[in-house]
Design a protein around this motif. Sequence first.
Motif, PDB file in Angstrom:
ATOM      1  N   MET A   1     -83.904  45.209  36.669  1.00 10.34           N
ATOM      2  CA  MET A   1     -82.999  44.950  35.564  1.00 10.34           C
ATOM      3  C   MET A   1     -81.697  44.543  35.909  1.00 10.34           C
ATOM      4  SD  MET A   1     -83.398  48.799  33.654  1.00 10.34           S
ATOM      5  CE  MET A   1     -82.806  48.218  32.013  1.00 10.34           C
ATOM      6  N   TYR A   3     -77.794  43.584  35.464  1.00  8.66           N
ATOM      7  CA  TYR A   3     -76.570  44.359  34.860  1.00  8.66           C
ATOM      8  C   TYR A   3     -75.318  43.376  35.188  1.00  8.66           C
ATOM      9  CZ  TYR A   3     -72.391  47.224  35.355  1.00  8.66           C
ATOM     10  OH  TYR A   3     -71.035  47.878  35.287  1.00  8.66           O
ATOM     11  N   SER A  68     -82.309  49.149  39.851  1.00 11.64           N
ATOM     12  CA  SER A  68     -83.578  49.584  39.479  1.00 11.64           C
ATOM     13  C   SER A  68     -83.713  50.676  38.273  1.00 11.64           C
ATOM     14  CB  SER A  68     -83.793  50.662  40.749  1.00 11.64           C
ATOM     15  OG  SER A  68     -84.856  51.658  40.378  1.00 11.64           O
ATOM     16  N   SER A  69     -84.664  50.354  37.539  1.00  7.07           N
ATOM     17  CA  SER A  69     -84.624  51.047  36.160  1.00  7.07           C
ATOM     18  C   SER A  69     -84.569  52.580  36.436  1.00  7.07           C
ATOM     19  CB  SER A  69     -86.073  50.932  35.491  1.00  7.07           C
ATOM     20  OG  SER A  69     -87.022  51.082  36.263  1.00  7.07           O
ATOM     21  N   LEU A  72     -80.904  53.707  36.274  1.00  6.90           N
ATOM     22  CA  LEU A  72     -80.208  53.198  34.947  1.00  6.90           C
ATOM     23  C   LEU A  72     -79.609  54.607  34.377  1.00  6.90           C
ATOM     24  CD1 LEU A  72     -79.300  51.215  33.046  1.00  6.90           C
ATOM     25  CD2 LEU A  72     -81.455  51.632  31.447  1.00  6.90           C
TER      26      LEU A  72
END
Length: 173
Positions: A1, A3, A68-69, A72
């Motif tokens: 992901m 950010y 990394s998810s 999160l």
Amino acid sequence: MYYFGYGSNMLTSRLRTRVPSAEPVLTATLEGHALRFHKQSRDGSGKCTVVPSSVNGARVHGVIFDVSSADLRLLDEAEQRGRGYERRDVVVEDSDSTVEAFAYVAQPAYVDDTLLPYDWYHALVLAGAREHDLSSSYVAKIESVPSYPDPNEERRRTHRHLLQEAGFSLPER
């Protein structure tokens, strides 16, 4: 992901204390927005947020991190998601393309235009901008933001240490 970090989380070592998987990918800009230090923090000082701006050429510079998810939840907690910040999808630009990412933006109830950042927070934002070689004119804009010393010596000492470990310093009072 992906950010988009634009405040103190631009400093890679700071972000990694919160989210171990964070890897800087590239620098980017969020067009049509301005950086403000008026998000009310739990400690009473001002923290960064981005606000829409109609000023010609308005943009916020920052860093895209791959997170990394699985991490999160850690980042949401560090950013006080739902208790000061909300996570928003953004489209940012680098020199060649656009990138879809998420960023944390202050919730309206947590915005106070009278707030200033503590000196250590201001120094973290500057350190991240310098670490990732953001433009000198953008760094100068950040430098021009007034700040003040944190009355909590322990918190100030902790952040001074973090800055020193990253090769930066906190200006003396």
